[in-house]
Write an enzyme that holds these catalytic residues in place. Structure first.
Site, short mmCIF file in Angstrom:
data_model
loop_
_atom_site.label_atom_id
_atom_site.label_comp_id
_atom_site.label_asym_id
_atom_site.label_seq_id
_atom_site.Cartn_x
_atom_site.Cartn_y
_atom_site.Cartn_z
N HIS A 1 0.98 -1.39 -7.05
CA HIS A 1 1.25 -0.32 -6.08
C HIS A 1 1.14 -0.81 -4.63
O HIS A 1 1.11 0.01 -3.71
CB HIS A 1 0.29 0.85 -6.29
CG HIS A 1 0.57 1.63 -7.54
ND1 HIS A 1 1.72 2.37 -7.70
CD2 HIS A 1 -0.14 1.76 -8.69
CE1 HIS A 1 1.71 2.94 -8.90
NE2 HIS A 1 0.59 2.58 -9.53
N HIS B 1 -5.35 -8.22 -11.58
CA HIS B 1 -4.93 -6.83 -11.67
C HIS B 1 -4.01 -6.69 -12.88
O HIS B 1 -2.82 -7.03 -12.82
CB HIS B 1 -4.20 -6.47 -10.37
CG HIS B 1 -3.99 -5.02 -10.16
ND1 HIS B 1 -4.99 -4.18 -9.73
CD2 HIS B 1 -2.91 -4.23 -10.36
CE1 HIS B 1 -4.53 -2.95 -9.65
NE2 HIS B 1 -3.27 -2.95 -10.05
N HIS C 1 -7.15 -2.41 -12.07
CA HIS C 1 -5.92 -1.68 -12.44
C HIS C 1 -6.15 -0.56 -13.46
O HIS C 1 -5.57 0.51 -13.31
CB HIS C 1 -4.82 -2.61 -12.98
CG HIS C 1 -3.61 -1.88 -13.48
ND1 HIS C 1 -2.72 -1.25 -12.64
CD2 HIS C 1 -3.14 -1.66 -14.74
CE1 HIS C 1 -1.76 -0.68 -13.37
NE2 HIS C 1 -2.00 -0.90 -14.63
FE FE2 Z 1 -2.46 -1.05 -10.49
#
Ligand code: FE2
Length: 269
Positions: free
Chosen positions: A68, A150, A175
């Site tokens: 993100h 992540h 994550h």
């Molecule tokens: Fe993520």
């Protein structure tokens, strides 16, 4: 050097917990350097310049990202001006960097941000990129290396540990937003599959449960929202690195009702 790592900061509730506690944590535990993951910091999706500035001013020295990272358009400019990383295994033509070196308490510290593969955008091989980045850091004389990996799959995270244990100081997963119970030091590398979110601890992965429940019950997707009111948690790892090794590590969980839970990492031979 004493390092603190905070995982995914999810929206305003996560930022509020850091505002309330981070300065005291830095002072009480004599932390030299704080790393935190920003990728959900602004209403659950990416980080704005305003929130990035607020978070860094609270006592975060370097921020790591993930899938993100690009959700807010401010990020491209922030890469050039702020201590903000994105996963190292995005291709070279993408802005920013996934690896930086800092001077901390008289030693060098390399911070490496990587992203896994299962249920993630198609990027370069995390394992090969990790191995190459560690070799490059070693060539530069950097021994203390922290990795934020992540990734969704626990197996990938564990695989990274098996690949690099003894070669880096710590590998901590982010994550999933859900903390795992396997904080350990093996071959003098600290490892935790996922540190868990800082934000709302009720609902679903820090988000209002209405949309995920609708999705699970009907198959219809919707936009996830950070709740306005919730039960909050701040989760962080504190680790002592020297000469490339992790000597000592523990995790702290701060609950919004005042409880604090401390868990020592267990040591393997
Ligand atoms: Fe993520």
């Amino acid at each position: 050097m004493r390092i603190a790592f905070i995982g995914d900061i999810v929206g305003r509730p996560g930022r509020e917990m850091l505002k309330e506690h981070l300065k005291n944590i830095r002072d009480e535990y004599k932390v030299d350097f704080v790393i935190a993951n920003y990728e959900n910091a602004s209403h659950g999706f990416g980080v704005t310049a305003k929130n990035a500035n607020e978070l860094l001013a609270l006592g975060i020295d370097c921020m790591t990202g993930g899938n993100h990272s690009w959700d807010k358009k401010d990020i491209e400019a922030l890469f050039d001006t702020h201590e903000i990383l994105r996963p190292h295994n995005y291709p070279d033509e993408v802005g920013g960097t996934g690896c930086k070196v800092y001077d901390v308490a008289g030693e060098k510290l390399g911070v490496l941000n990587l992203m896994g593969h299962y249920s993630m955008p198609l990027v370069d091989n995390a394992f090969r990129k990790a191995r190459d980045a560690v070799a490059e850091l070693n060539e530069q004389g950097v021994k203390n290396i922290f990795i934020d990996f992540h990734a969704e799959a626990t197996s990938e995270k564990r695989g990274m540990m098996m690949l690099l244990q003894g070669e880096v100081s710590a590998i901590i997963g982010t994550h999933t937003h859900i903390s795992t119970d396997d904080f350990q030091i093996a071959s003098q590398t600290a490892y935790l599959t996922d540190i868990g979110l800082t934000g709302c601890r009720d609902n679903v992965i820090g988000m209002d449960s209405k949309v995920p429940l609708k999705q699970f019950l009907t198959g219809m997707k919707g936009h996830f929202d950070v709740p306005k009111k919730c039960k909050k948690i701040l989760q962080l790892a504190i680790m002592d690195f020297s000469n490339g090794k992790c000597l000592n590590a523990f995790k702290l969980k701060y609950f919004c009702d005042g409880r604090i839970i401390k868990t020592e990492a267990y040591k393997e031979d």
